[in-house]
Motif scaffolding. Structure first.
Motif, PDB file in Angstrom:
ATOM      1  N   ARG A  15       0.840  -1.205   0.000  1.00 28.09           N
ATOM      2  CA  ARG A  15       0.000   0.000   0.000  1.00 28.09           C
ATOM      3  C   ARG A  15       0.873   1.252   0.000  1.00 28.09           C
ATOM      4  N   GLN A  16       1.934   1.239   0.818  1.00 29.73           N
ATOM      5  CA  GLN A  16       2.847   2.388   0.865  1.00 29.73           C
ATOM      6  C   GLN A  16       3.561   2.561  -0.471  1.00 29.73           C
ATOM      7  N   ARG A  17       3.944   1.451  -1.086  1.00 31.24           N
ATOM      8  CA  ARG A  17       4.619   1.515  -2.380  1.00 31.24           C
ATOM      9  C   ARG A  17       3.677   2.050  -3.460  1.00 31.24           C
ATOM     10  N   ILE A  18       2.403   1.679  -3.378  1.00 32.29           N
ATOM     11  CA  ILE A  18       1.401   2.186  -4.319  1.00 32.29           C
ATOM     12  C   ILE A  18       1.219   3.694  -4.093  1.00 32.29           C
ATOM     13  N   ASP A  19       1.058   4.096  -2.833  1.00 34.75           N
ATOM     14  CA  ASP A  19       0.869   5.515  -2.503  1.00 34.75           C
ATOM     15  C   ASP A  19       2.076   6.356  -2.917  1.00 34.75           C
ATOM     16  N   LEU A  56      -9.950  -3.432   0.514  1.00 39.92           N
ATOM     17  CA  LEU A  56      -9.811  -1.988   0.740  1.00 39.92           C
ATOM     18  C   LEU A  56     -10.076  -1.166  -0.526  1.00 39.92           C
ATOM     19  N   GLY A  57     -10.219  -1.843  -1.655  1.00 44.13           N
ATOM     20  CA  GLY A  57     -10.493  -1.133  -2.903  1.00 44.13           C
ATOM     21  C   GLY A  57      -9.251  -0.583  -3.577  1.00 44.13           C
ATOM     22  N   VAL A  58      -8.084  -1.076  -3.173  1.00 41.70           N
ATOM     23  CA  VAL A  58      -6.826  -0.583  -3.730  1.00 41.70           C
ATOM     24  C   VAL A  58      -6.488  -1.295  -5.039  1.00 41.70           C
ATOM     25  N   THR A  59      -6.812  -2.582  -5.112  1.00 40.40           N
ATOM     26  CA  THR A  59      -6.477  -3.378  -6.293  1.00 40.40           C
ATOM     27  C   THR A  59      -7.698  -4.105  -6.827  1.00 40.40           C
ATOM     28  N   GLU A  60      -7.541  -4.599  -8.046  1.00 42.08           N
ATOM     29  CA  GLU A  60      -8.539  -5.493  -8.620  1.00 42.08           C
ATOM     30  C   GLU A  60      -7.794  -6.621  -9.313  1.00 42.08           C
ATOM     31  N   THR A  61      -8.388  -7.799  -9.275  1.00 45.01           N
ATOM     32  CA  THR A  61      -7.756  -8.974  -9.859  1.00 45.01           C
ATOM     33  C   THR A  61      -8.476  -9.353 -11.134  1.00 45.01           C
ATOM     34  N   LEU A  62      -7.712  -9.546 -12.182  1.00 47.24           N
ATOM     35  CA  LEU A  62      -8.248 -10.054 -13.438  1.00 47.24           C
ATOM     36  C   LEU A  62      -7.761 -11.490 -13.573  1.00 47.24           C
ATOM     37  N   ALA A  63      -8.682 -12.438 -13.479  1.00 48.18           N
ATOM     38  CA  ALA A  63      -8.328 -13.857 -13.487  1.00 48.18           C
ATOM     39  C   ALA A  63      -7.446 -14.203 -14.680  1.00 48.18           C
ATOM     40  N   PRO A  74      -8.327   4.328  -3.228  1.00 42.65           N
ATOM     41  CA  PRO A  74      -8.239   5.323  -2.160  1.00 42.65           C
ATOM     42  C   PRO A  74      -6.811   5.433  -1.647  1.00 42.65           C
ATOM     43  N   SER A  75      -6.403   6.615  -1.267  1.00 41.36           N
ATOM     44  CA  SER A  75      -5.057   6.835  -0.737  1.00 41.36           C
ATOM     45  C   SER A  75      -4.981   6.314   0.683  1.00 41.36           C
ATOM     46  N   GLY A  76      -3.820   5.776   1.033  1.00 47.37           N
ATOM     47  CA  GLY A  76      -3.626   5.251   2.381  1.00 47.37           C
ATOM     48  C   GLY A  76      -3.254   6.303   3.385  1.00 47.37           C
TER      49      GLY A  76
END
Length: 77
Positions: A15-19, A56-63, A74-76
Motif C-alpha cells: 500500500r505504501q509503495r502504491i501511494d 480496501l479497494g486498492v487493487t482489482e484482480t483479473l483472473a 483510495p489513498s492510504g
C-alpha cells in the motif's frame, strides 16, 4: 500493541509503495511468485495480503492476467 501478522505487514508495505507511486494506477503488481521471493513467504501469505488490498479497494484482480492498482484506489494517507 498486539503482534501483526506477516500478511498485514506485506499489505501495508505494498500500500505504501502504491501511494508512493512505485505502482501507479492501472499498473500490474508483481506476480505471486515474484512476491513470495521478494518477501520470503509462502503463497498463502501473499494471497491474504492481496485479499486485504482488494477489500480496501486498492487493487482489482483479473483472473489469469494479474493484480492491478485501481484507477480510483483510495489513498492510504
Amino acid at each position: 500493541m498486539p503482534p501483526r501478522y506477516r500478511y498485514e505487514e506485506i499489505a501495508d508495505d505494498l500500500r505504501q509503495r502504491i501511494d508512493a507511486g512505485e505502482f501507479p494506477p492501472g499498473s500490474r503488481l508483481p506476480s505471486r511468485r515474484e512476491l513470495t521471493v521478494q518477501y520470503e513467504v509462502t503463497e498463502p501469505v501473499i494471497d491474504r495480503a492481496m485479499q486485504i488490498l482488494r477489500v480496501l479497494g486498492v487493487t482489482e484482480t483479473l483472473a489469469g492476467v494479474g493484480v492491478f492498482v485501481r484507477d480510483d484506489a483510495p489513498s492510504g494517507s
